[in-house]
Motif scaffolding. Structure first.
Motif, PDB file in Angstrom:
ATOM      1  N   LEU A 457     -17.717 -22.767 -38.965  1.00 57.81           N
ATOM      2  CA  LEU A 457     -18.206 -23.402 -40.184  1.00 57.81           C
ATOM      3  C   LEU A 457     -17.882 -24.903 -40.189  1.00 57.81           C
ATOM      4  O   LEU A 457     -18.718 -25.737 -40.537  1.00 57.81           O
ATOM      5  N   VAL A 458     -16.642 -25.219 -39.824  1.00 54.03           N
ATOM      6  CA  VAL A 458     -16.223 -26.628 -39.802  1.00 54.03           C
ATOM      7  C   VAL A 458     -17.037 -27.412 -38.783  1.00 54.03           C
ATOM      8  O   VAL A 458     -17.455 -28.559 -39.015  1.00 54.03           O
ATOM      9  N   LEU A 459     -17.266 -26.805 -37.611  1.00 56.80           N
ATOM     10  CA  LEU A 459     -18.057 -27.466 -36.581  1.00 56.80           C
ATOM     11  C   LEU A 459     -19.473 -27.749 -37.087  1.00 56.80           C
ATOM     12  O   LEU A 459     -20.008 -28.854 -36.890  1.00 56.80           O
ATOM     13  N   ALA A 460     -20.074 -26.769 -37.715  1.00 59.17           N
ATOM     14  CA  ALA A 460     -21.423 -26.963 -38.267  1.00 59.17           C
ATOM     15  C   ALA A 460     -21.422 -28.078 -39.305  1.00 59.17           C
ATOM     16  O   ALA A 460     -22.345 -28.901 -39.369  1.00 59.17           O
ATOM     17  N   HIS A 461     -20.381 -28.124 -40.132  1.00 56.07           N
ATOM     18  CA  HIS A 461     -20.278 -29.160 -41.153  1.00 56.07           C
ATOM     19  C   HIS A 461     -20.287 -30.551 -40.538  1.00 56.07           C
ATOM     20  O   HIS A 461     -20.980 -31.474 -40.996  1.00 56.07           O
ATOM     21  N   ARG A 462     -19.491 -30.726 -39.462  1.00 56.89           N
ATOM     22  CA  ARG A 462     -19.412 -32.048 -38.850  1.00 56.89           C
ATOM     23  C   ARG A 462     -20.716 -32.425 -38.160  1.00 56.89           C
ATOM     24  O   ARG A 462     -21.172 -33.557 -38.236  1.00 56.89           O
ATOM     25  N   LEU A 463     -21.339 -31.457 -37.479  1.00 54.80           N
ATOM     26  CA  LEU A 463     -22.592 -31.746 -36.787  1.00 54.80           C
ATOM     27  C   LEU A 463     -23.694 -32.115 -37.779  1.00 54.80           C
ATOM     28  O   LEU A 463     -24.449 -33.079 -37.575  1.00 54.80           O
ATOM     29  N   ILE A 464     -23.805 -31.356 -38.858  1.00 59.05           N
ATOM     30  CA  ILE A 464     -24.834 -31.637 -39.862  1.00 59.05           C
ATOM     31  C   ILE A 464     -24.592 -32.993 -40.515  1.00 59.05           C
ATOM     32  O   ILE A 464     -25.527 -33.771 -40.753  1.00 59.05           O
ATOM     33  N   SER A 465     -23.319 -33.295 -40.783  1.00 61.29           N
ATOM     34  CA  SER A 465     -23.000 -34.590 -41.403  1.00 61.29           C
ATOM     35  C   SER A 465     -23.410 -35.743 -40.493  1.00 61.29           C
ATOM     36  O   SER A 465     -23.917 -36.771 -40.951  1.00 61.29           O
ATOM     37  N   ALA A 466     -23.169 -35.584 -39.174  1.00 60.94           N
ATOM     38  CA  ALA A 466     -23.480 -36.658 -38.242  1.00 60.94           C
ATOM     39  C   ALA A 466     -24.974 -36.819 -38.031  1.00 60.94           C
ATOM     40  O   ALA A 466     -25.486 -37.934 -37.965  1.00 60.94           O
ATOM     41  N   VAL A 467     -25.697 -35.697 -37.936  1.00 60.01           N
ATOM     42  CA  VAL A 467     -27.124 -35.761 -37.601  1.00 60.01           C
ATOM     43  C   VAL A 467     -27.985 -36.058 -38.822  1.00 60.01           C
ATOM     44  O   VAL A 467     -28.900 -36.883 -38.776  1.00 60.01           O
ATOM     45  N   HIS A 472     -19.997 -40.632 -39.734  1.00 61.88           N
ATOM     46  CA  HIS A 472     -19.363 -40.715 -38.424  1.00 61.88           C
ATOM     47  C   HIS A 472     -18.156 -39.800 -38.368  1.00 61.88           C
ATOM     48  O   HIS A 472     -17.321 -39.769 -39.275  1.00 61.88           O
ATOM     49  N   ALA A 473     -18.035 -39.087 -37.255  1.00 63.09           N
ATOM     50  CA  ALA A 473     -16.970 -38.093 -37.135  1.00 63.09           C
ATOM     51  C   ALA A 473     -15.595 -38.712 -37.040  1.00 63.09           C
ATOM     52  O   ALA A 473     -14.603 -38.085 -37.359  1.00 63.09           O
ATOM     53  N   ALA A 474     -15.493 -39.983 -36.571  1.00 65.80           N
ATOM     54  CA  ALA A 474     -14.172 -40.565 -36.306  1.00 65.80           C
ATOM     55  C   ALA A 474     -13.318 -40.669 -37.562  1.00 65.80           C
ATOM     56  O   ALA A 474     -12.098 -40.680 -37.492  1.00 65.80           O
ATOM     57  N   GLY A 475     -13.953 -40.737 -38.750  1.00 66.29           N
ATOM     58  CA  GLY A 475     -13.156 -40.924 -39.948  1.00 66.29           C
ATOM     59  C   GLY A 475     -12.887 -39.662 -40.717  1.00 66.29           C
ATOM     60  O   GLY A 475     -12.293 -39.678 -41.783  1.00 66.29           O
ATOM     61  N   GLY A 476     -13.336 -38.494 -40.210  1.00 59.56           N
ATOM     62  CA  GLY A 476     -13.207 -37.271 -40.968  1.00 59.56           C
ATOM     63  C   GLY A 476     -11.973 -36.486 -40.589  1.00 59.56           C
ATOM     64  O   GLY A 476     -11.138 -36.894 -39.800  1.00 59.56           O
ATOM     65  N   ALA A 477     -11.890 -35.287 -41.190  1.00 61.16           N
ATOM     66  CA  ALA A 477     -10.738 -34.430 -40.932  1.00 61.16           C
ATOM     67  C   ALA A 477     -10.809 -33.813 -39.548  1.00 61.16           C
ATOM     68  O   ALA A 477      -9.799 -33.402 -38.994  1.00 61.16           O
ATOM     69  N   VAL A 478     -12.015 -33.714 -38.954  1.00 56.10           N
ATOM     70  CA  VAL A 478     -12.177 -33.181 -37.596  1.00 56.10           C
ATOM     71  C   VAL A 478     -12.937 -34.222 -36.779  1.00 56.10           C
ATOM     72  O   VAL A 478     -13.971 -34.721 -37.215  1.00 56.10           O
ATOM     73  N   GLN A 479     -12.422 -34.516 -35.592  1.00 60.09           N
ATOM     74  CA  GLN A 479     -13.055 -35.494 -34.721  1.00 60.09           C
ATOM     75  C   GLN A 479     -13.889 -34.783 -33.684  1.00 60.09           C
ATOM     76  O   GLN A 479     -13.376 -33.998 -32.884  1.00 60.09           O
ATOM     77  N   LEU A 480     -15.197 -35.032 -33.655  1.00 60.59           N
ATOM     78  CA  LEU A 480     -16.075 -34.353 -32.731  1.00 60.59           C
ATOM     79  C   LEU A 480     -15.771 -34.719 -31.281  1.00 60.59           C
ATOM     80  O   LEU A 480     -16.066 -33.954 -30.372  1.00 60.59           O
ATOM     81  N   GLU A 481     -15.203 -35.886 -31.072  1.00 59.92           N
ATOM     82  CA  GLU A 481     -14.888 -36.297 -29.702  1.00 59.92           C
ATOM     83  C   GLU A 481     -13.759 -35.459 -29.103  1.00 59.92           C
ATOM     84  O   GLU A 481     -13.491 -35.540 -27.920  1.00 59.92           O
ATOM     85  N   VAL A 482     -13.086 -34.664 -29.886  1.00 62.39           N
ATOM     86  CA  VAL A 482     -11.942 -33.862 -29.482  1.00 62.39           C
ATOM     87  C   VAL A 482     -10.887 -34.759 -28.842  1.00 62.39           C
ATOM     88  O   VAL A 482     -10.406 -34.503 -27.741  1.00 62.39           O
ATOM     89  N   ARG A 483     -10.597 -35.849 -29.510  1.00 61.39           N
ATOM     90  CA  ARG A 483      -9.491 -36.719 -29.106  1.00 61.39           C
ATOM     91  C   ARG A 483      -8.314 -36.388 -30.010  1.00 61.39           C
ATOM     92  O   ARG A 483      -8.261 -36.818 -31.153  1.00 61.39           O
ATOM     93  N   ALA A 484      -7.417 -35.614 -29.500  1.00 66.90           N
ATOM     94  CA  ALA A 484      -6.290 -35.164 -30.322  1.00 66.90           C
ATOM     95  C   ALA A 484      -5.482 -36.361 -30.790  1.00 66.90           C
ATOM     96  O   ALA A 484      -5.101 -37.210 -29.981  1.00 66.90           O
TER      97      ALA A 484
END
Length: 642
Positions: A457-467, A472-484
């Motif tokens: 669900l979280v992954l879908a949320h980030r993808l939909i928000s970006a597309v 931008h994913a860099a400022g959210g609670a989950v980073q799509l780049e998977v940079r821990a």
């Protein structure tokens, strides 16, 4: 002597070309000279003898001893205060005259030995002397420079000297410039103890005292030409590289009485601005005229500063921007542009883009998106009330208008207003707050490991928000780049950390060998539950609960904090299960007053009172015992308590 030195000493002809030209002129002079003889005592040595560096005369002396005088001297009549003295000044053949004198003293020649000479005018003597010496042993470059100087002292102009030597007039000016260096330094050049490049650097100034001071003030290994030139031009500015001069204009600077020092001996004919203060004042006046025309823009202030370096500009503040929420129309436009960009990228991937048409369309879309985003920003009204424009001169020599600056004194006032409006500082230091947020991040990761459906669900949320929403994913609670995010070492312990590390090791051990290709084949054979485990773990690596800072150490910054809280609610995060306050992880990092406050909140004021008399270490341990089992959490974690 270097090739460059020869070229400067004699233009493109060098010494050989100068010799040919001077000897040709000398032949014309000698064709009309008067020949005569006189005894040795009737001659005197010329103080302007062209060859100043002594030469070996042993062979010449042996020749005169065995065969007598084979070549005449060149002389002119000695005249003092307009009266002829009867003496003959030796302008050329000084060596022959001296060895004849030595032979007379030794008795090898009679006292009345008659010496053959040619008589010329004083003005012609230097030319004839140069011609003879150029035909003998090679002159030192210093001799050529002083020979030209003697002609100049005799009344010859630059054009006439250039004609005599067969060189350009610029070369004559360069030689004369070298000859005017301080005599002591020029003597070092004659003795080859100063290089041509060093002498040329010293000649940039006409001040003999300054030249000598620059030379004496440096150790031998520090006397590089560039260093000498910098010392002698420290008060001036380079003409060629100065943007303020390009802005003012050389004509305006000279019209105002500005002077220049031309470096005739530089390879590019560079020069220096002698009066930088005058130049800057002219630029200041020109910029202030421009500033008057900016009055209609409504800035709080305007100022002109011709030379504004990075350090000066860093002292100014900048007007901050406020982000506006997009209108439905703007949001629709952004979505349409994003969809068009995605379609073009798919088309480029499938068909290619050899003519660059798709790339140009994508660039146009990017520009359109940028314009909409710029429209969603507006200057902060409070900042604009203090903002102005600084006029300066850019590196390209043109006026540069820096709008929206806040003067240093107003910047301090703005900081005071911000401080007055800021939330009060929380009870935790920034370091402790950072560690606590890291613990919350680890707890969110651990919760996601057990809830693959939430991870999806979280992954879908980030993808939909970006597309679709252009966020931008860099400022959210989950980073799509998977940079821990980098977690502080103090947070790398506890139940959440242990749970996450154990899952990492288990999943890593199960992966096949062979890289990405083998991984794809392996995944196709795995049940959905295994893939869900990997998906949940990988997504958890991007969880970032650290971006939750605000005005105070425990504050929130709105959107980022809201996303973290939303994620905590979705996974059902209960921080009580993952973190408990102890002396080590909390109480030893806060003040004793904070310990008493926490114990009073968790239990009672009566239990908090004894802590005041304890040492801090003992108080931290007592506080840990007092709050154990009470469920108390610090404010930064209390929102995620479940």
């Amino acid at each position: 002597m270097t090739t460059f030195e020869q070229q400067v000493a004699g233009g493109d002809h060098g010494i050989a070309g100068a010799a040919s030209a001077v000897q040709q002129r000398a032949r014309v002079i000698l064709a009309h000279a008067t020949i005569g003889t006189a005894a040795h005592a009737q001659f005197v040595r010329s103080p302007r003898n062209v060859r100043r560096k002594p030469a070996d005369r042993s062979e010449l002396k042996a020749l005169v001893r065995s065969q007598g005088q084979l070549q005449n001297l060149i002389c002119h009549e000695e005249i003092i205060d307009g009266v002829a003295t009867g003496k003959l000044v030796v302008d050329a053949g000084d060596g022959r005259w001296q060895v004849i004198g030595e032979l007379i003293a030794e008795g090898a020649l009679p006292v009345d030995f008659q010496i053959l000479y040619l008589l010329v005018s004083e003005a012609e003597a230097v030319v004839v002397g140069l011609a003879e010496n150029l035909g003998r042993a090679q002159l030192h470059p210093a001799d050529l420079c002083e020979g030209m100087l003697e002609l100049a002292h005799a009344g010859r102009g630059v054009a006439d000297i250039a004609l005599i030597f067969g060189v350009p007039e610029l070369t004559v000016r360069q030689r004369l410039k070298l000859a005017h260096v301080a005599p002591a330094l020029f003597a070092l050049y004659r003795d080859d103890r100063i290089t041509y490049e060093q002498l040329a650097a010293l000649a940039v100034s006409d001040d003999h005292a300054a030249q000598q001071a620059a030379w004496d003030g440096l150790s031998p290994w520090e006397r590089q030409p560039a260093r000498l030139r910098r010392l002698l031009t420290a008060h001036a500015l380079p003409l060629r590289d100065d943007p303020v001069m390009r802005y003012v204009g050389l004509k305006a600077y000279r019209a105002a009485g500005g002077l220049l020092t031309h470096d005739l001996l530089s390879e590019d004919g560079d020069g220096y601005i002698d009066n930088p203060a005058l130049l800057d004042s002219l630029a200041q006046a020109k910029l202030e005229k421009l500033a008057k025309r900016l009055g209609r823009e409504g800035w709080h202030w305007s100022a002109a500063q011709p030379r504004a370096d990075a350090a000066m500009l860093a002292a100014y503040g900048r007007v901050r921007k406020q982000r506006l929420a997009p209108t439905p129309e703007q949001l629709a436009q952004l979505q349409q542009l994003a969809q068009r960009a995605a379609a073009l990228e798919r088309r480029a991937d499938g068909e290619g883009d050899e003519d660059g048409a798709i790339a140009r369309q994508l660039a146009d879309i990017d520009i359109a998106q940028g314009r909409i985003r710029m429209a969603l920003e507006r200057p902060d009204p409070d900042d604009m009330a203090l903002a102005g424009v600084l006029l300066t001169v850019g590196e390209d020599g043109k006026a540069c208008l820096l709008r929206g600056l806040i003067r240093p004194q107003d910047k301090a006032r703005l900081r005071k207003e911000e401080k007055a409006a800021a939330k009060p500082r929380g009870p935790h230091s920034e370091r402790l707050t950072h560690v606590l947020r890291a613990q919350r991040t680890l707890a969110l990761r651990a919760e996601l490991l057990a809830k693959p459906e939430v991870a999806l669900l979280v992954l879908a949320h980030r993808l939909i928000s970006a597309v679709f929403l252009d966020t931008h994913a860099a400022g959210g609670a989950v980073q799509l780049e998977v940079r821990a995010p980098s977690l502080p070492e103090a947070a790398q312990s506890g139940p959440a950390w242990d749970r996450w590390q154990a899952q990492r090791e288990a999943l890593l051990a199960a992966l096949p060998q062979g890289g990405a290709v083998a991984l794809m084949a392996w995944l196709q054979r795995q049940p959905r539950a295994v893939i869900d485990d990997y998906l949940a773990f990988c997504l958890s690596c991007g969880v970032n609960g650290l971006r939750d800072g605000g005005h105070g150490a425990d504050g929130g910054d709105g959107e980022a904090g809201d996303e973290v809280a939303a994620l905590a609610r979705v996974v059902g995060l209960d921080m009580h299960a993952w973190w408990q306050p102890t002396a080590r992880n909390y109480f030893s990092h806060v003040s004793k007053g904070r310990m008493m406050e926490v114990v009073a909140q968790a239990t009672s004021a009566a239990q908090a009172a004894p802590l005041e008399a304890m040492r801090k270490e003992a108080a931290a341990e007592a506080a840990e015992r007092a709050v154990a089992g009470t469920g108390w959490l610090p404010e930064v974690l209390a929102g995620a308590a479940g």
